[in-house]
Write a protein that holds these residues in place. Structure first.
Motif, mmCIF file in Angstrom:
data_model
loop_
_atom_site.group_PDB
_atom_site.id
_atom_site.type_symbol
_atom_site.label_atom_id
_atom_site.label_comp_id
_atom_site.label_asym_id
_atom_site.label_seq_id
_atom_site.Cartn_x
_atom_site.Cartn_y
_atom_site.Cartn_z
ATOM 1 N N GLY A 1 19.804 5.356 17.942
ATOM 2 C CA GLY A 1 21.185 4.664 17.750
ATOM 3 C C GLY A 1 22.107 5.862 17.098
ATOM 4 O O GLY A 1 21.542 6.839 16.681
ATOM 5 N N GLU A 2 23.224 5.568 17.493
ATOM 6 C CA GLU A 2 24.299 6.515 16.920
ATOM 7 C C GLU A 2 25.386 5.835 16.418
ATOM 8 O O GLU A 2 25.736 4.660 16.771
ATOM 9 C CB GLU A 2 24.727 7.216 18.383
ATOM 10 N N VAL A 3 25.915 6.241 15.236
ATOM 11 C CA VAL A 3 27.016 5.704 14.505
ATOM 12 C C VAL A 3 28.059 6.824 14.403
ATOM 13 O O VAL A 3 27.789 7.792 14.069
ATOM 14 C CB VAL A 3 26.492 5.408 13.139
ATOM 15 N N ASP A 4 29.342 6.320 14.671
ATOM 16 C CA ASP A 4 30.622 7.224 14.551
ATOM 17 C C ASP A 4 31.419 6.566 13.688
ATOM 18 O O ASP A 4 31.875 5.323 14.051
ATOM 19 C CB ASP A 4 31.198 7.476 15.972
ATOM 20 N N PRO B 1 25.018 15.472 15.569
ATOM 21 C CA PRO B 1 25.297 14.543 14.469
ATOM 22 C C PRO B 1 25.240 15.395 13.078
ATOM 23 O O PRO B 1 24.691 16.482 13.084
ATOM 24 C CB PRO B 1 24.113 13.707 14.520
ATOM 25 N N ASP B 2 26.049 14.658 12.057
ATOM 26 C CA ASP B 2 25.855 15.271 10.782
ATOM 27 C C ASP B 2 24.607 15.222 10.042
ATOM 28 O O ASP B 2 24.234 16.222 9.335
ATOM 29 C CB ASP B 2 27.026 14.629 9.865
ATOM 30 N N VAL C 1 32.429 10.920 10.303
ATOM 31 C CA VAL C 1 31.092 11.101 10.117
ATOM 32 C C VAL C 1 30.361 10.767 11.292
ATOM 33 O O VAL C 1 30.479 9.574 12.046
ATOM 34 C CB VAL C 1 30.498 10.319 8.851
ATOM 35 N N ARG C 2 29.360 11.413 11.791
ATOM 36 C CA ARG C 2 28.578 10.896 12.870
ATOM 37 C C ARG C 2 27.254 11.183 12.527
ATOM 38 O O ARG C 2 26.672 12.198 12.274
ATOM 39 C CB ARG C 2 28.987 11.635 14.225
ATOM 40 N N PHE C 3 26.182 10.127 12.832
ATOM 41 C CA PHE C 3 24.730 10.441 12.766
ATOM 42 C C PHE C 3 24.087 9.645 13.622
ATOM 43 O O PHE C 3 24.612 8.638 14.548
ATOM 44 C CB PHE C 3 24.435 10.182 11.309
ATOM 45 N N VAL C 4 22.624 9.986 13.662
ATOM 46 C CA VAL C 4 21.769 9.227 14.747
ATOM 47 C C VAL C 4 20.676 8.761 13.989
ATOM 48 O O VAL C 4 20.306 9.294 12.801
ATOM 49 C CB VAL C 4 21.383 10.302 15.912
#
Length: 531
Positions: free
Chosen positions: A496-499, A187-188, A154-157
């Motif tokens: 911000g980005e989360v992977d 991003p998803d 999952v990737r989101f910002v």
């Protein structure tokens, strides 16, 4: 890496075919936007011919099998959505949505159900003339990926704070260009942490910058005064949709949207009576009700109806690896105060929302549990000279005021052995990372955790505020200007980005600035306490 496995074609490739069709749709201009207020919100154009969906499309509340599609028309029309597994729309399925009209400012939402899990869904929205269904608008295209049922990356910002402090859509600056940068990250979904508009922030056509250059704002009538009426709040949400980069972003990236104070006015709380001379309506509850209705009309959120019934707080399940707990720190809070009372059952969340959050955290089986809080936990955010706006109040001792409620929540997380909690927030108009540890804290009955702050998207940037020692924060990274209200032209715009890796389930958090540069990276490993 696990995230890429089974992901297929990127969104930019997916939408190449539909981009040409969407480009044929007229977009709002400065002149048409200015005239929209005088015509009840409809863009200034003759209402002969076909309906138009020139404000773009959005998708929210995406699950493994569903999604909620949003559109706005220029006149009364029937909303129709077509979906397909391919961009050619072979064997498309048709969904008949509502008849949109002035009661919702011509916005409408259609729920899609029975979609395949973990799959790319192509959709297009048409608007049909109620008197002659054969007369339809040009289609507006979008795409999104449904949530996987199996373990996939999952990737989101995330970020917040848009069009604040007098800095609006500046064509010379590329408009809201940070959305184009985030879109390219594919991003998803996008988590917007509040302050989607600045209803209390009128704009001028131009602002002189420190280097002698000029910032030029696109202006609409609703942005020349503070919002008070329902139509003025609606106009603030429409304003953002004048930006092409934001519309492109919405067409490709589902949203999870919160609200905070500036959707109504700065630092508001329920029951407040204003002394601000700019307002003829002094009762904040009246203003908040109007703002909440406009918010509900302009975002695809299934827990909120366009009449504003329902709630903003909710949990969004993103597959086995991630649950997102979306909080509302506005609607149920107690009045801003010195925040040092020895008892505070209401706090910043209210008793009912706190009980819901505890219950849902305990039920969650996701590896990571992101707590999306529109206000930071351990940063001292003042409201005037004596009162405080967020949780902390600068007293590093035992919990007082709103800190009592957060202490209760953190204690619950520890005692229920809830793992993988990470706090994401915005609000303060800079970016930072905080690690909380009981070994450094006055209150010690909690497990260590991280909080990451981002924003603004396109607003004034501000100096860093102090940390409160009650929950033992340590700040390994912060980037903020040294003076207040730095314009987007001068930098300090962040996201911000989360992977989350599909194989290892490691979470990598990156704090980025406009342009994509990575400022800080933290890798979190599942099940590891005190990292």
């Amino acid at each position: 890496m696990g995230r890429e496995s089974g992901r297929g074609i990127g969104r930019r490739t997916v939408l190449q075919g539909s981009a040409a069709a969407s480009a044929a749709i007229a977009v709002p201009t400065v002149a048409s936007a200015a005239a929209s207020a005088a015509s009840g919100g409809a863009p200034a154009q003759a209402l002969s011919g076909r309906p138009s969906a020139q404000w773009g499309v959005q998708v929210g509340d995406v699950t493994a099998s569903s999604g909620l599609v949003w559109v706005r028309s220029d006149r009364p029309a029937r909303m129709i959505v077509e979906t397909s597994a391919t961009e050619s729309f072979a064997r498309a399925k048709r969904w008949h949505g509502p008849l949109v009209g002035p009661g919702t400012d011509f916005t409408g939402r259609t729920a899609l159900h029975g979609l395949p899990a973990g799959s790319q869904v192509h959709y297009r929205v048409l608007l049909a003339d109620p008197e002659d269904p054969r007369r339809t608008s040009e289609p507006v295209h979008g795409t999104f990926r449904t949530v996987p049922e199996r373990r996939k990356g999952v990737r989101f910002v995330w970020s917040g704070d848009l069009a604040g402090q007098g800095w609006g859509i500046n064509p010379d600056h590329g408009g809201y260009r940070i959305f184009e940068e985030m879109r390219r990250r594919e991003p998803d979904f996008f988590l917007c942490s509040g302050d989607n508009i600045y209803a209390d922030g009128p704009m001028t056509e131009s602002v002189k910058l420190p280097d002698g250059s000029t910032w030029r704002n696109l202006i609409t009538p609703e942005k020349t005064k503070v919002a008070e009426t329902l139509d003025e709040y609606r106009g603030n949400f429409r304003y953002n949709l004048l930006d092409p980069a934001l519309r492109r972003f919405h067409a490709e990236v589902p949203t999870i949207t919160q609200w905070d104070d500036h959707e109504v006015l700065n630092n508001w709380y329920p029951g407040e009576i204003l002394v601000d001379d700019r307002y003829t309506e002094k009762n904040v509850n009246v203003l908040a009700a109007r703002a909440r209705r406009a918010f509900a009309e302009y975002f695809p959120i299934s827990t909120l109806r366009p009449d504003a019934s329902g709630r903003v707080y909710r949990v969004q399940h993103q597959g086995p690896l991630l649950d997102v707990f979306v909080l509302d720190c506005r609607t149920y809070r107690d009045p801003n105060s010195p925040n040092r009372q020895p008892e505070d059952a209401q706090g910043i969340l209210g008793a009912e929302q706190l009980a819901w959050l505890k219950r849902e955290l305990s039920r969650s089986r996701a590896v990571w549990k992101v707590i999306a809080c529109d206000m930071p936990l351990g940063l001292v955010v003042p409201d005037g000279t004596t009162d405080f706006e967020a949780v902390a109040q600068g007293d590093p001792g035992a919990p007082l005021g709103r800190e009592l409620q957060m202490a209760d929540l953190l204690r619950h997380i520890k005692h229920q052995k809830i793992t993988g909690t990470v706090w994401l927030t915005a609000d303060v108009h800079y970016t930072s990372a905080q690690h909380y540890d009981p070994s450094r804290a006055a209150f010690k009955d909690f497990a260590p955790f991280w909080e990451f702050v981002s924003g603004p998207l396109n607003a004034g940037a501000f100096p860093a505020v102090k940390l409160d020692g009650t929950f033992g924060p340590e700040q390994p990274f912060v980037k903020a200007p040294t003076v207040a209200n730095v314009s987007p032209a001068e930098g300090f715009q962040f996201y911000g980005e989360v992977d989350i890796d599909g194989d290892s389930a490691e979470m990598t958090v990156r704090l980025r600035e406009d342009g994509g540069k990575v400022l800080f990276t933290k890798v979190l490993r599942p099940g590891l306490v005190g990292q």
